[in-house]
Design a protein around this motif. Structure first.
Motif, short mmCIF file in Angstrom:
data_model
loop_
_atom_site.label_atom_id
_atom_site.label_comp_id
_atom_site.label_asym_id
_atom_site.label_seq_id
_atom_site.Cartn_x
_atom_site.Cartn_y
_atom_site.Cartn_z
N ASN A 71 0.83 -1.21 0.00
CA ASN A 71 0.00 0.00 0.00
C ASN A 71 0.86 1.26 0.00
O ASN A 71 0.63 2.19 -0.77
CB ASN A 71 -0.94 0.01 1.21
CG ASN A 71 -1.98 -1.08 1.14
OD1 ASN A 71 -2.36 -1.50 0.06
ND2 ASN A 71 -2.44 -1.55 2.29
N CYS A 132 -1.66 -4.07 -10.09
CA CYS A 132 -2.12 -3.77 -8.74
C CYS A 132 -1.23 -4.50 -7.75
O CYS A 132 -1.09 -5.73 -7.82
CB CYS A 132 -3.58 -4.19 -8.57
SG CYS A 132 -4.30 -3.77 -6.98
N GLU A 179 -10.11 -5.01 -1.10
CA GLU A 179 -9.53 -4.82 0.23
C GLU A 179 -10.43 -5.38 1.33
O GLU A 179 -9.95 -5.89 2.35
CB GLU A 179 -9.27 -3.33 0.47
CG GLU A 179 -8.49 -3.04 1.74
CD GLU A 179 -8.04 -1.60 1.83
OE1 GLU A 179 -7.43 -1.24 2.86
OE2 GLU A 179 -8.31 -0.82 0.89
N LEU A 232 -9.27 2.33 -9.30
CA LEU A 232 -8.98 3.43 -8.38
C LEU A 232 -10.01 3.40 -7.26
O LEU A 232 -11.21 3.22 -7.51
CB LEU A 232 -9.04 4.77 -9.12
CG LEU A 232 -8.80 6.03 -8.27
CD1 LEU A 232 -7.36 6.07 -7.76
CD2 LEU A 232 -9.11 7.30 -9.06
N ASN A 233 -9.55 3.57 -6.03
CA ASN A 233 -10.43 3.63 -4.86
C ASN A 233 -11.34 2.41 -4.73
O ASN A 233 -12.51 2.51 -4.35
CB ASN A 233 -11.29 4.90 -4.90
CG ASN A 233 -10.48 6.16 -4.77
OD1 ASN A 233 -9.36 6.14 -4.25
ND2 ASN A 233 -11.00 7.28 -5.23
N GLY A 234 -10.81 1.24 -5.07
CA GLY A 234 -11.58 0.01 -4.94
C GLY A 234 -12.62 -0.19 -6.03
O GLY A 234 -13.48 -1.07 -5.92
N SER A 254 -18.90 2.43 -13.42
CA SER A 254 -18.08 2.08 -12.26
C SER A 254 -18.59 0.78 -11.66
O SER A 254 -19.80 0.55 -11.59
CB SER A 254 -18.12 3.20 -11.22
OG SER A 254 -19.43 3.41 -10.73
N ASP A 256 -17.88 -1.64 -8.28
CA ASP A 256 -17.24 -1.81 -6.98
C ASP A 256 -16.69 -3.24 -6.90
O ASP A 256 -17.45 -4.21 -6.98
CB ASP A 256 -18.24 -1.56 -5.86
CG ASP A 256 -17.59 -1.56 -4.49
OD1 ASP A 256 -17.04 -2.59 -4.09
OD2 ASP A 256 -17.66 -0.52 -3.81
N GLY A 285 -2.81 9.97 -8.62
CA GLY A 285 -3.81 9.35 -7.75
C GLY A 285 -5.23 9.78 -8.01
O GLY A 285 -6.11 9.55 -7.18
N ARG A 286 -5.49 10.40 -9.18
CA ARG A 286 -6.84 10.88 -9.50
C ARG A 286 -7.30 10.29 -10.83
O ARG A 286 -6.52 10.05 -11.74
CB ARG A 286 -6.87 12.41 -9.57
CG ARG A 286 -6.59 13.10 -8.23
CD ARG A 286 -6.78 14.60 -8.37
NE ARG A 286 -6.68 15.28 -7.09
CZ ARG A 286 -5.58 15.86 -6.63
NH1 ARG A 286 -4.48 15.82 -7.37
NH2 ARG A 286 -5.56 16.46 -5.47
N GLU A 305 -11.93 15.78 -7.10
CA GLU A 305 -12.59 15.14 -5.96
C GLU A 305 -13.34 13.93 -6.47
O GLU A 305 -14.31 14.05 -7.21
CB GLU A 305 -13.55 16.11 -5.27
CG GLU A 305 -14.25 15.55 -4.06
CD GLU A 305 -15.23 16.52 -3.45
OE1 GLU A 305 -16.08 16.06 -2.66
OE2 GLU A 305 -15.16 17.73 -3.78
N TYR A 306 -12.86 12.74 -6.08
CA TYR A 306 -13.42 11.53 -6.64
C TYR A 306 -14.93 11.43 -6.36
O TYR A 306 -15.38 11.62 -5.24
CB TYR A 306 -12.73 10.29 -6.09
CG TYR A 306 -13.28 9.00 -6.67
CD1 TYR A 306 -12.92 8.62 -7.97
CD2 TYR A 306 -14.17 8.21 -5.96
CE1 TYR A 306 -13.44 7.46 -8.53
CE2 TYR A 306 -14.68 7.06 -6.52
CZ TYR A 306 -14.31 6.68 -7.81
OH TYR A 306 -14.84 5.54 -8.36
#
Length: 393
Positions: A71, A132, A179, A232-234, A254, A256, A285-286, A305-306
């Motif tokens: 991580n 990843c 995660e 990104l972000n799971g 998207s 999940d 990171g965006r 802002e995600y």
């Protein structure tokens, strides 16, 4: 550096041999932590130097610690533990090379390492579907999927999903880490479309933990782009389009990875009409959108802002040069703000301040054959994470 590393190895070896049974558990945990501090390329030496060390660097406890340690490596913005993987073909032989991303971005001397391609079925093509935690998802040919850590040489060919891909017009994949359930997953989406209307879109998910595929709820929102999903972000993301007559409305699908459900549809930024290619990516990171107006320029939009459709802003406009053939693909951004791009068969740094391109120090035997580039972190994480046997395919 080498002698210092060897001295530390011998000290660890002495400690492992002198540990009493009452402190064995504590010593094993300490040993795992110590190994994680060494360069990942020392992994093969750890396996061979001592029999007591073998379970330390192959056991489930070590792999779990490796996942957690990865991580911080992935989030580091200096790219110290990041590599570039480059694939070329000549014309039916695939060659792969690896080099330090940190060196490329800082114009240091770049050492190129030959990498043995993860070929199994003998197809003349490999496509990189994403990375990843040090593991890359590789598509071999049209259907065979391989999870591969090029740093430690571990690879795992996935079972077939059971889908006849020739029956579908569009097939795409995405790779990410769950995660919540400590699991790596591959998502496969197949679309059957006719006359611009989506007839059927099926979604399959592979779990590394169970080593199996299962079908989840079909996607009914439109036709998915064939480009690989961006993690990104799971969440995995794909461009998707709704076609109605001559009008085309684009959005972002998207999914999940933990819940295995389709999330809220994200809207695209206000891209100008006329782009011939639309891709997603991750910079700084965006989530980003790459609107390509071939032979003119590429617009790079970044979601500050995600999840907020109002936070899109234009991060860069990268012009095409009359003297450089091929298309542009942004890969990452340096601390100084330069954008590393694959430009045709070259790797170049683009400076937003003066719209200039600078060649990198990446030198290949035949740069004209470069067709795939990916970034990845050097980690100990193995696709054998949940397997009892460590010496499989």
């Amino acid at each position: 550096m080498g002698s210092s590393l060897n001295q530390q190895l011998f000290r660890m070896l002495a400690c492992s041999r002198s540990s009493s049974s009452s402190t064995a558990g504590r010593s094993k945990s300490h040993g795992r932590d110590m190994f994680l501090r060494f360069p990942v390329r020392s992994y093969s030496r750890f396996r061979c130097v001592s029999e007591p060390w073998l379970p330390l660097v192959t056991g489930s406890g070590f792999m779990e610690s490796s996942v957690k340690a990865s991580n911080g490596l992935e989030m580091a913005d200096d790219y110290t533990n990041h590599n570039l993987l480059l694939a070329s073909t000549d014309p039916f032989v695939i060659n792969m090379y690896s080099c330090s991303l940190h060196s490329v971005l800082h114009n240091f001397p770049v050492n190129m390492f030959d990498v043995e391609p993860p070929k199994r079925a003998g197809y003349p093509s490999l496509y990189l579907m994403g990375s990843c935690k040090g593991i890359l998802c590789v598509l071999e040919g049209c259907e065979d999927i391989i999870l591969w850590n090029p740093t430690i040489g571990h690879l795992k060919k996935l079972p077939n999903s059971g889908i006849n891909h020739h029956s579908y017009k569009i097939s795409t994949r995405g790779f990410g880490y769950d995660e919540l359930n400590d699991d790596f997953k591959v998502v496969e989406i197949c679309c059957y479309a006719r006359l611009g209307i989506n007839r059927e879109t099926i979604v399959n998910v592979y779990s590394l933990k169970s080593n199996s595929w299962r079908r989840i709820k079909d996607y009914e929102g439109g036709i998915i782009s064939c480009s690989p999903g961006v993690f990104l972000n799971g969440v995995l993301h794909w461009p998707a389009t709704h076609k109605d007559g001559l009008n085309t409305d684009w959005s972002i699908l998207s999914l999940d990875v933990s819940a295995e459900t389709h999330g809220t549809t994200l809207m695209l930024p206000q891209c100008e009409n006329g782009f011939d290619d639309l891709r997603l990516g991750v910079l700084k990171g965006r989530l980003c959108v790459f609107c390509n107006y071939y032979r003119h320029e590429m617009h790079v939009w970044m979601m500050k802002e995600y999840g907020s459709n109002k936070s899109w802003c234009k991060f860069a406009s990268i012009p095409y040069s009359q003297n450089i053939p091929g298309r542009i693909l942004p890969l990452c951004v340096s601390k100084s703000g330069e954008i590393l791009v694959k430009y045709g068969d070259s790797l170049m740094l683009f400076n937003k301040a003066d719209d200039s391109f600078t060649e990198t120090e990446v030198k290949m035997d035949d740069p004209a054959s470069l067709y795939e580039v990916a970034t990845y972190t050097e980690t100990f994480v193995s696709p054998y994470l949940y397997d009892d046997v460590k010496d499989q395919i």
